[in-house]
Every structure is written in C-alpha cells, then in structure tokens.
Write an enzyme that holds these catalytic residues in place. Structure first.
Site, short mmCIF file in Angstrom:
data_model
loop_
_atom_site.label_atom_id
_atom_site.label_comp_id
_atom_site.label_asym_id
_atom_site.label_seq_id
_atom_site.Cartn_x
_atom_site.Cartn_y
_atom_site.Cartn_z
NE ARG A 38 -4.28 -1.64 1.66
CZ ARG A 38 -5.09 -2.26 2.51
NH1 ARG A 38 -4.85 -2.22 3.81
NH2 ARG A 38 -6.14 -2.90 2.08
N GLY A 368 -14.57 -3.12 -0.55
CA GLY A 368 -15.87 -2.54 -0.22
C GLY A 368 -16.19 -1.35 -1.11
#
Ligand code: AMP
Length: 389
Positions: A38, A368
């Site tokens: 990330r 999500g």
C-alpha cells in the site's frame, strides 16, 4: 461528473494534504511491516507532488484503534519505510494528527501524521476535528480509494475547510477504470460474482444486471440461487432469508444470469477433503467449488467478453483443491484480452496465485469501495472532491 485531479492543481510551494491508505499489516510485537504494497501504491502520487514543489502532509488510518492511542497501531514504522523508499527526502513522523505540535513541512519534505483513528472524531466525521485537520492546508488530495466509501473527517469533513480538493493518481486510476467498466463499457460486458454472501451483494447484482450483458455467479452465493430454483443444495451454504430475493432476481435477469451447472462437493469444509464432481448436489454434501463443466461454460463467455468485472472467488479457494474453479476463472479472464477490473482482496489473491495479475487491466485497491461503486452508489469520499471545470 469527472473529478479534479492532482494534475489539474498548482502545487508549487503549497501545503498539500494527501489522504493515503497506509493501512499496512504490522507483525505483532516487532511492528515490522509485513507488506509495503500500500505504501508503494501511493508513491506515484507522492513523488508527483514532491516534483511539483509541494510541502506534503500525509495522513492515514491503520487498523482499528477505536478512537484511542494504541502503540501497536502507530504509523511510525511507515514513516521509516517511506524514508527508505524515497531516499533523500526528509520524512518526519508527527506525534499526533492534530494540534500545535504538528511539524510544518518545507517544500520537498514530508510530514506523516499519526494514525487518524487514534481520535474517535475521525470516524464520526466531527466538524471541529475536521477543521483542525485542515489547518494550514492549501490543497487537499484523496488517494485512498479503499476508504472513499466512508464519510470520515479525513475523507469528507475536512474538504469544506480546504481551498481546493482533488483526486490523487491512484484514485484517478480507480475512477477511470471502474467508470469505464460501468458507464460506457465495450461489449459484451460481463460481470462475475462470487464469495460467500448474497446479502452483501444483492444491490450489486441488481445494478450489474442493468448494464452487464451476462452475470456469472459462482461461490457459495450460487447455492441460494439454486435453492430459489428448487434444486437440491445439500449442506451447502444457503442464505434462507435471501431465497425469495434470489427468485425475484432470477425472474428479472432471465438468461442473463448464469449459474453453475456442476459442483465439486465434499462432506466437510476442509482442505484436501475427499471430493467428487456432481451435477446434482447429494444430501449431506456441500458445494465447495464450481465443477469443470461450469468452468468450461464460464470460460467460453469470458473468452468472448470485451469488458469483465470480477469480484469474489468461485469456491473455497483458500483450501485446495477447492481453488481450481477460481484459478481457472482467473486464467480465463487474463487470457480474454478484455478490459478486466478485479475487486476484492480474495479475487486479487486469486489472480496473484494463478500468476496472472499482470494480465488484469486493473486490480482495485478497494474491496468494499469497488463493490459500492459497482452498486451505483456514489462514494462520499469521491462526491466531496471538486468537479473538473
Ligand atoms: P466474500 O467475503 O463474500 O467475498 O466471500 C469470500 C469467501 O467466500 C472466501 O473465504 C471463500 O472461502 C468463501 N466461499 C466461496 N465459495 C464458497 C463455498 N462454496 N462454500 C463456502 N464458502 C465459500
């Protein structure tokens, strides 16, 4: 409406706040970063801003400290790793994310704020906290797509206190690919959905049915649909309270919706459990993967597609040999030559373990968030950014 990009904004000598996703896994005890994926994903935006002469403030959450300071969830190891990755750039770790003690970066320098979620006000989108975060900020950039579906102080609230707000390069790329795949896709456009729960994906299914030419359903989700067709499901995972809804979806979808025609079944949910391929699930057995006939049918549709959206595994892919269907679908998607957008941690793992991640056009960083986007829901963290002129 397209959103303003970091490339549209003058950054020279400006204090630029970038909401990044540095929610990296830390080994308990040593606080060693076990995957810096990330951090690396944000580097293009960070480097771009530094090259443009910005003074950078970076902010992120890490883990779930539930509004309290927690030394196991500090971003200090991230500051260290970032300094290694950006050799020569001064990276200073701030003691907190708000307050008078936050160091001021000079142009070309970085200050990394401490975990936003050490303050409960972050997730509550508290206006006073949001205003404090925005203190001295001249340009706001959101590059954390994975949290854009949450209206928090750092993703929504603080924007009203910043003169200009745009998307970072990573966010831009997400919006470009997901937007292309949903608003004006090259056809045939197909969607593949899998995973455990229909309830999580009902809205996605109805929305996908509006613009996709075919919808392929695998994974445990498929059994709720089989049940809705009064087919035997044995001990497979079925969401009884969603069977009616599945029946309605089947009625509206017609032959757009493809379900598995065979299954790999076992008597127990365990890696290496004795298994067989069946077309009708016997009493006492559970479906743990799509069967070879389904793989062939799905692969034929995938092979003819020009746009593919994929979210969720076709079976219990963590427990071989029940990963075979998911791996086969990953290979079919990779070999199709279509524009392919893969979302969700499990599908990402699947394309990696099949060794085809580099053949996927876009692997979304937000599970999500990408599902909500596909459901047609406007993400609050995106909606809050300024529109392109
Ligand atoms: P989700 O979070 O809804 O995307 O679901 C992902 C999970 O679904 C993975 O952990 C899979 O093991 C699980 N899953 C997929 N297919 C099945 C199945 N046939 N039976 C039970 N679990 C499944």
């Amino acid at each position: 409406m397209a959103k303003l990009s970091i490339r549209d904004i003058d950054l020279k000598n400006k204090v630029v706040f970038i909401r990044v996703d540095f929610n990296v896994p830390l080994a308990p005890g040593t606080l060693e970063i076990t995957s810096d994926k990330r951090i690396k994903a944000s580097l293009p935006t960070i480097k771009y801003a530094l090259e443009q002469g910005a003074a950078l403030i970076l902010a992120s959450h890490l883990g779930r400290p539930k509004g309290k300071r927690n030394p196991d969830m500090t971003l200090a190891p991230v500051a260290k790793r970032l300094a290694e990755l950006l050799a020569g750039v001064k990276v200073t770790m701030a003691p907190d994310c708000i307050g008078a003690d936050i160091p001021k970066p000079a142009p070309g320098e970085i200050v990394l704020l401490e975990n936003l979620r050490f303050h409960a006000e972050e997730e509550k989108n508290d206006p006073a906290f949001a205003q404090q975060l925005a203190t001295g900020v001249e340009v706001y950039i959101n590059d954390a797509f994975g949290t854009a579906h949450r209206a928090h102080a750092s993703t929504v609230g603080m924007i009203q206190f910043c003169p200009v707000a745009g998307a970072g390069l990573l966010m831009d790329k997400e919006l470009e690919y997901l937007g292309k795949a949903t608003s004006n896709p090259e056809r045939p456009c197909i969607a593949i959905l899998g995973g455990a729960k229909v309830s999580d994906k009902i809205e996605v299914i109805s929305n996908l049915l509006k613009f996709a030419d075919r919808l392929l359903i695998g994974g445990a989700m498929a059994y709720t649909f089989l049940k809705a067709q009064s087919l035997p499901t044995g001990k497979s995972l079925v969401e009884e309270d969603k069977v009616d809804l599945a029946r309605q979806l089947l009625a509206t979808a017609g032959d757009k919706l493809m379900l598995p025609v065979d299954h790999v079944v076992a008597a127990e949910f365990a890696a290496g459990a004795p298994n067989e391929v069946v077309e009708t699930i016997p009493e006492g057995m559970m479906g743990l993967d799509i069967g070879p006939k389904t793989v062939a049918e799905f692969s034929a549709v995938i092979g003819a597609a020009k746009t593919i959206i994929w979210n969720g595994p076709m079976g219990v892919f963590e427990k071989p040999p029940f990963d075979a269907g998911t791996v086969a679908v990953a290979k079919a998607v990779a070999g199709s030559g279509a524009i392919s957008v893969v979302g969700g941690g499990d599908s990402e793992k699947a394309v990696k373990s099949a060794g085809v991640a580099d053949k996927i056009s876009h692997v979304s960083t937000g599970g999500g968030a990408s599902l909500e986007f596909l459901s047609g829901i406007e993400l609050p963290g995106v909606a809050a950014l300024n529109d392109k002129k």
